[in-house]
Motif scaffolding. Structure first.
Motif, PDB file in Angstrom:
ATOM      1  N   LYS A 166       0.858  -1.197   0.000  1.00  0.00           N
ATOM      2  CA  LYS A 166       0.000   0.000   0.000  1.00  0.00           C
ATOM      3  C   LYS A 166       0.886   1.236   0.000  1.00  0.00           C
ATOM      4  CE  LYS A 166      -2.403  -1.648   3.408  1.00  0.00           C
ATOM      5  NZ  LYS A 166      -3.111  -1.810   4.660  1.00  0.00           N
ATOM      6  N   PRO A 167       0.662   2.156  -0.975  1.00  0.00           N
ATOM      7  CA  PRO A 167       1.501   3.354  -1.011  1.00  0.00           C
ATOM      8  C   PRO A 167       1.032   4.408  -0.003  1.00  0.00           C
ATOM      9  CG  PRO A 167      -0.043   3.396  -2.824  1.00  0.00           C
ATOM     10  CD  PRO A 167      -0.317   2.135  -2.067  1.00  0.00           C
ATOM     11  N   LYS A 168       1.961   5.228   0.485  1.00  0.00           N
ATOM     12  CA  LYS A 168       1.613   6.368   1.326  1.00  0.00           C
ATOM     13  C   LYS A 168       2.434   7.548   0.816  1.00  0.00           C
ATOM     14  CE  LYS A 168       1.830   7.899   6.056  1.00  0.00           C
ATOM     15  NZ  LYS A 168       2.770   7.770   7.159  1.00  0.00           N
ATOM     16  N   LYS A 169       1.718   8.673   0.576  1.00  0.00           N
ATOM     17  CA  LYS A 169       2.402   9.833  -0.005  1.00  0.00           C
ATOM     18  C   LYS A 169       3.144  10.603   1.081  1.00  0.00           C
ATOM     19  CE  LYS A 169       0.530  13.643  -2.280  1.00  0.00           C
ATOM     20  NZ  LYS A 169      -0.415  14.131  -3.282  1.00  0.00           N
ATOM     21  N   LEU A 170       4.382  10.973   0.788  1.00  0.00           N
ATOM     22  CA  LEU A 170       5.166  11.784   1.718  1.00  0.00           C
ATOM     23  C   LEU A 170       5.634  13.045   1.019  1.00  0.00           C
ATOM     24  CD1 LEU A 170       7.524   9.280   3.541  1.00  0.00           C
ATOM     25  CD2 LEU A 170       5.387  10.282   4.361  1.00  0.00           C
ATOM     26  N   LEU A 171       5.783  14.085   1.804  1.00  0.00           N
ATOM     27  CA  LEU A 171       6.195  15.359   1.248  1.00  0.00           C
ATOM     28  C   LEU A 171       7.540  15.722   1.855  1.00  0.00           C
ATOM     29  CD1 LEU A 171       4.651  17.216  -0.614  1.00  0.00           C
ATOM     30  CD2 LEU A 171       3.706  18.365   1.408  1.00  0.00           C
ATOM     31  N   HIS A 172       8.461  16.128   0.996  1.00  0.00           N
ATOM     32  CA  HIS A 172       9.640  16.776   1.559  1.00  0.00           C
ATOM     33  C   HIS A 172       9.984  17.978   0.701  1.00  0.00           C
ATOM     34  CE1 HIS A 172      11.619  14.146  -1.401  1.00  0.00           C
ATOM     35  NE2 HIS A 172      12.580  15.061  -1.420  1.00  0.00           N
ATOM     36  N   PHE A 173      10.981  18.734   1.104  1.00  0.00           N
ATOM     37  CA  PHE A 173      11.186  20.031   0.488  1.00  0.00           C
ATOM     38  C   PHE A 173      12.657  20.258   0.186  1.00  0.00           C
ATOM     39  CE2 PHE A 173       7.930  20.010   3.741  1.00  0.00           C
ATOM     40  CZ  PHE A 173       6.805  20.331   3.008  1.00  0.00           C
ATOM     41  N   SER A 174      12.898  21.036  -0.891  1.00  0.00           N
ATOM     42  CA  SER A 174      14.249  21.563  -1.077  1.00  0.00           C
ATOM     43  C   SER A 174      14.153  23.060  -0.815  1.00  0.00           C
ATOM     44  CB  SER A 174      14.760  21.262  -2.491  1.00  0.00           C
ATOM     45  OG  SER A 174      13.844  21.739  -3.441  1.00  0.00           O
ATOM     46  N   ILE A 175      15.147  23.568  -0.116  1.00  0.00           N
ATOM     47  CA  ILE A 175      15.044  24.940   0.384  1.00  0.00           C
ATOM     48  C   ILE A 175      16.293  25.728   0.004  1.00  0.00           C
ATOM     49  CG2 ILE A 175      14.574  26.347   2.443  1.00  0.00           C
ATOM     50  CD1 ILE A 175      13.863  23.613   3.848  1.00  0.00           C
ATOM     51  N   ALA A 176      16.111  26.924  -0.535  1.00  0.00           N
ATOM     52  CA  ALA A 176      17.256  27.797  -0.867  1.00  0.00           C
ATOM     53  C   ALA A 176      17.016  29.163  -0.238  1.00  0.00           C
ATOM     54  CB  ALA A 176      17.373  27.926  -2.382  1.00  0.00           C
ATOM     55  N   LYS A 177      18.067  29.969  -0.175  1.00  0.00           N
ATOM     56  CA  LYS A 177      17.915  31.315   0.365  1.00  0.00           C
ATOM     57  C   LYS A 177      17.091  32.165  -0.595  1.00  0.00           C
ATOM     58  CE  LYS A 177      22.360  31.291   2.755  1.00  0.00           C
ATOM     59  NZ  LYS A 177      23.766  31.775   2.732  1.00  0.00           N
ATOM     60  N   GLY A 178      16.238  33.005  -0.054  1.00  0.00           N
ATOM     61  CA  GLY A 178      15.445  33.915  -0.892  1.00  0.00           C
ATOM     62  C   GLY A 178      16.090  35.280  -0.934  1.00  0.00           C
ATOM     63  N   PRO A 179      15.532  36.195  -1.752  1.00  0.00           N
ATOM     64  CA  PRO A 179      16.123  37.538  -1.911  1.00  0.00           C
ATOM     65  C   PRO A 179      16.238  38.310  -0.584  1.00  0.00           C
ATOM     66  CG  PRO A 179      14.065  37.315  -3.177  1.00  0.00           C
ATOM     67  CD  PRO A 179      14.368  35.975  -2.617  1.00  0.00           C
ATOM     68  N   GLN A 180      15.337  38.031   0.351  1.00  0.00           N
ATOM     69  CA  GLN A 180      15.382  38.748   1.631  1.00  0.00           C
ATOM     70  C   GLN A 180      16.033  37.907   2.729  1.00  0.00           C
ATOM     71  OE1 GLN A 180      14.414  41.873   2.043  1.00  0.00           O
ATOM     72  NE2 GLN A 180      13.735  42.022  -0.099  1.00  0.00           N
ATOM     73  N   TYR A 181      16.829  36.898   2.312  1.00  0.00           N
ATOM     74  CA  TYR A 181      17.386  35.986   3.321  1.00  0.00           C
ATOM     75  C   TYR A 181      18.247  36.725   4.337  1.00  0.00           C
ATOM     76  CZ  TYR A 181      20.154  32.568   5.699  1.00  0.00           C
ATOM     77  OH  TYR A 181      20.750  31.861   6.701  1.00  0.00           O
ATOM     78  N   SER A 182      18.120  36.335   5.574  1.00  0.00           N
ATOM     79  CA  SER A 182      19.087  36.719   6.605  1.00  0.00           C
ATOM     80  C   SER A 182      19.074  35.607   7.638  1.00  0.00           C
ATOM     81  CB  SER A 182      18.710  38.076   7.216  1.00  0.00           C
ATOM     82  OG  SER A 182      18.150  37.889   8.487  1.00  0.00           O
ATOM     83  N   PRO A 183      20.198  35.382   8.316  1.00  0.00           N
ATOM     84  CA  PRO A 183      20.234  34.264   9.273  1.00  0.00           C
ATOM     85  C   PRO A 183      19.301  34.494  10.466  1.00  0.00           C
ATOM     86  CG  PRO A 183      22.373  35.398   9.146  1.00  0.00           C
ATOM     87  CD  PRO A 183      21.496  36.067   8.177  1.00  0.00           C
ATOM     88  N   GLU A 184      18.985  35.764  10.703  1.00  0.00           N
ATOM     89  CA  GLU A 184      18.061  36.070  11.800  1.00  0.00           C
ATOM     90  C   GLU A 184      16.643  36.158  11.250  1.00  0.00           C
ATOM     91  OE1 GLU A 184      18.917  36.507  15.026  1.00  0.00           O
ATOM     92  OE2 GLU A 184      20.909  35.839  14.331  1.00  0.00           O
ATOM     93  N   LEU A 185      15.697  35.780  12.086  1.00  0.00           N
ATOM     94  CA  LEU A 185      14.297  35.908  11.676  1.00  0.00           C
ATOM     95  C   LEU A 185      13.882  37.371  11.814  1.00  0.00           C
ATOM     96  CD1 LEU A 185      11.870  34.216  10.811  1.00  0.00           C
ATOM     97  CD2 LEU A 185      11.247  34.017  13.212  1.00  0.00           C
ATOM     98  N   ILE A 186      13.500  37.966  10.688  1.00  0.00           N
ATOM     99  CA  ILE A 186      13.053  39.359  10.763  1.00  0.00           C
ATOM    100  C   ILE A 186      11.537  39.353  10.960  1.00  0.00           C
ATOM    101  CG2 ILE A 186      13.243  41.623   9.675  1.00  0.00           C
ATOM    102  CD1 ILE A 186      14.766  40.210   7.377  1.00  0.00           C
ATOM    103  N   THR A 187      11.059  40.207  11.840  1.00  0.00           N
ATOM    104  CA  THR A 187       9.598  40.347  11.893  1.00  0.00           C
ATOM    105  C   THR A 187       9.227  41.581  11.080  1.00  0.00           C
ATOM    106  OG1 THR A 187       9.895  41.460  13.991  1.00  0.00           O
ATOM    107  CG2 THR A 187       9.144  39.178  14.070  1.00  0.00           C
ATOM    108  N   PHE A 188       8.226  41.410  10.244  1.00  0.00           N
ATOM    109  CA  PHE A 188       7.820  42.499   9.361  1.00  0.00           C
ATOM    110  C   PHE A 188       6.658  43.255   9.963  1.00  0.00           C
ATOM    111  CE2 PHE A 188      10.094  39.672   6.572  1.00  0.00           C
ATOM    112  CZ  PHE A 188      10.759  40.540   5.719  1.00  0.00           C
ATOM    113  N   GLU A 189       6.706  44.556   9.802  1.00  0.00           N
ATOM    114  CA  GLU A 189       5.566  45.370  10.230  1.00  0.00           C
ATOM    115  C   GLU A 189       4.431  45.196   9.226  1.00  0.00           C
ATOM    116  OE1 GLU A 189       5.593  46.992  13.017  1.00  0.00           O
ATOM    117  OE2 GLU A 189       7.723  46.638  13.430  1.00  0.00           O
ATOM    118  N   THR A 190       3.232  45.128   9.744  1.00  0.00           N
ATOM    119  CA  THR A 190       2.091  45.030   8.825  1.00  0.00           C
ATOM    120  C   THR A 190       1.403  46.378   8.657  1.00  0.00           C
ATOM    121  OG1 THR A 190       0.800  44.288  10.696  1.00  0.00           O
ATOM    122  CG2 THR A 190       1.588  42.591   9.202  1.00  0.00           C
ATOM    123  N   ASP A 191       1.678  47.307   9.568  1.00  0.00           N
ATOM    124  CA  ASP A 191       1.048  48.630   9.482  1.00  0.00           C
ATOM    125  C   ASP A 191       2.087  49.722   9.635  1.00  0.00           C
ATOM    126  OD1 ASP A 191      -1.724  48.257   9.108  1.00  0.00           O
ATOM    127  OD2 ASP A 191      -1.843  47.480  11.162  1.00  0.00           O
TER     128      ASP A 191
END
Ligand code: PHE
Length: 496
Positions: A166-191
């Motif tokens: 019986k098959p079971k579907k699994l998900l995995h991901f490949s991840i690269a840095k994006g244009p706004q990458y930084s090693p620290e998590l930035i919190t963005f203002e919404t207002d």
């Protein structure tokens, strides 16, 4: 936590080819549910929306064994069982094979054993063809039991088809840095707040990008009731034809304006209690223009302008009584009276109104004690019944009714009077849509309108065309506490 971890790993590794490998790192042990791909995916989405990373989904399958497969591992594949029950020198016939290995193994196993040349058939008897076999089915199943998959796609799909795995579907991901990458998590203002502008802190802040693809929240605004939609449509037709709107924001009128000024005899049945709502408090109103009042009184009692009047006494008590107006023609009368009095003399005009009127009627599926009247009045020199009919044809055509019929009728204030019928193509029959006529001199002359000024008028209900337009059979579905609000919100705009 998870997002910080991913950013830190990207900092170490540059990119992450396979997210499944992430979770063997020591740090991942401190995370809650790191192996849940949906939890991981939502963390990744959050980072992606800030453009800190780019990630891609990859689907893989793992396989688990069915009960039958477990049995095969224990007791050999069906084909191996068939092979094992045979010998090289003494042949067995098909029935004997069934007795030895059971019917399922015999059925499935024979064919598969033949295909692999493990067995042969001579004179309808079966023999072993080889001395040794390699039970590939069982080997594959054992491998899958240990590794949850197999490198041979064809074998996998074959085993799947045989319902051994019986098959079971699994998900995995490949991840690269994006244009706004930084090693620290930035919190963005919404207002962008006024405080940020005042203290200048906006300069050092990062702002969340607008997501123009987000589905907006459904507005919780109000909706026009079907009657108001149809009213809007009527108003537009009137404005388009050069009409002005009359002020009808007065539900209470005196009998003088509701009846007497319109030359409705004081003995007329319409004035009776069972037809008209009379006001208890205050009961009466004064007549303001004595001169006009006297002219109306004389015309009722003894006529004038070629009329002999009703030759009955005119009661001042009756004329002063207050009523809920029974028609908007009470307003039309006041507008025509003012027209006669206006400075600079008479000017032609077209007036309309759409508003509520009240009648003491037995309430049923098509009648209420209050409804809306659409009313129009045209005053000009020497207009005739021909103008009335011609106008009706143009007016109703704009509402999609091009076939009209007129029937002589009676109104105390118009002569001649016409009932208007229209052919309703949807219903396939003639329906009465309105009432009309040329206002009588007994009504117009006491106001002071010149002899050659003729006035045509017509009225119809707003409810009837609305019910036809929205296919509503019971007026209680349109007005009152049984109205389905959701239906009102959803009802389309009308286009005549
Ligand atoms: N007042 C009439 C009614 O209530 C309509 C009407 C208005 C008829 C003007 C003639 C002229 O039905």
């Amino acid at each position: 936590q998870l997002q910080k971890f991913i950013l830190a790993e990207l900092n170490n590794l540059g990119s992450i080819q396979d997210s499944r490998k992430l979770f063997y790192t020591p740090i991942s042990r401190h995370l809650d549910q790191p192996n849940d791909s949906l939890v991981l995916q939502s963390s990744l989405q959050g980072l992606q929306s800030k453009e800190m990373i780019d990630y891609k989904n990859h689907e893989t399958y793992t396989y688990t064994l069915s009960d039958e497969a477990l049995d095969l591992i224990k007791n050999g594949s069906h084909e191996a069982r068939v092979w094992a029950c045979l010998s090289t020198d003494e042949g067995l016939d098909p029935k004997e094979i069934i007795t030895k290995v059971g019917s399922t193994s015999a059925k499935v196993g024979q064919g598969r054993a033949f295909k692999q040349n493990w067995i042969k058939k001579v004179d309808n008897k079966f023999f072993k063809n080889v001395l040794d076999i390699e039970d590939v089915t069982v080997n594959n199943l054992v491998y899958i039991q240990a590794h949850n998959t197999l490198n041979d796609e064809k074998e996998l799909s074959d085993l799947k088809k045989r319902k051994l795995i019986k098959p079971k579907k699994l998900l995995h991901f490949s991840i690269a840095k994006g244009p706004q990458y930084s090693p620290e998590l930035i919190t963005f203002e919404t207002d962008l707040t006024s405080d940020m502008l005042i203290d200048g802190s906006w300069k050092n802040k990062s702002f969340k990008k607008y997501n123009f693809d987000a589905a907006g929240a459904l507005p919780q605004g109000g909706a026009l009731h079907p009657l108001l939609k149809v009213r809007e449509e009527f108003r537009n037709i009137f404005f388009e034809m050069g009409f002005e709107e009359m002020p009808t924001n007065q539900f209470v009128e005196s009998c003088f304006w509701n009846f007497d000024s319109l030359f409705v005899p004081q003995q007329h049945v319409a004035r009776e209690l069972q037809d008209t709502f009379y006001i208890k408090e205050p009961k009466v109103a004064d007549v303001s223009d004595k001169e006009y009042y006297n002219k109306v009184k004389t015309t009722h009692e003894s006529g004038g302008f070629g009329s002999i009047g009703y030759r009955a006494p005119f009661s001042e008590d009756e004329t002063k009584r207050l009523v809920l107006r029974t028609h908007t023609t009470a307003t039309s009368a006041q507008c025509l009276y003012r027209l006669a009095k206006q400075e600079g003399g008479f000017k032609p005009c077209k007036l309309f109104s759409i508003d509520r009127v009240f009648r003491n009627e037995a309430v049923d599926a098509t009648h209420l004690a209050e409804f809306h009247q659409v009313e129009g009045v045209i005053a000009d020199k020497n207009i005739t019944l021909g103008d009335l009919i011609g106008f009706m044809e143009v007016f109703f055509k704009k509402m999609g009714m091009s076939q009209l019929r007129f029937k002589p009728a009676y109104n105390p204030y118009t002569e001649p009077s016409l009932e208007i019928f229209a052919h309703h193509d949807g219903l396939g029959k003639w329906v009465e849509i309105g009432n009309s006529g040329m206002f009588r001199p007994e009504m117009l002359a006491p106001m002071g309108l010149p002899d050659d000024v003729h006035v045509l008028g017509f009225g119809l209900s707003l409810e009837r065309p609305t019910m036809i337009k929205y296919a509503i059979n019971n007026i209680r579905d349109l007005v009152g506490h049984k109205v389905d609000i959701e239906q009102v919100e959803k009802s389309e705009a009308v286009r005549f």
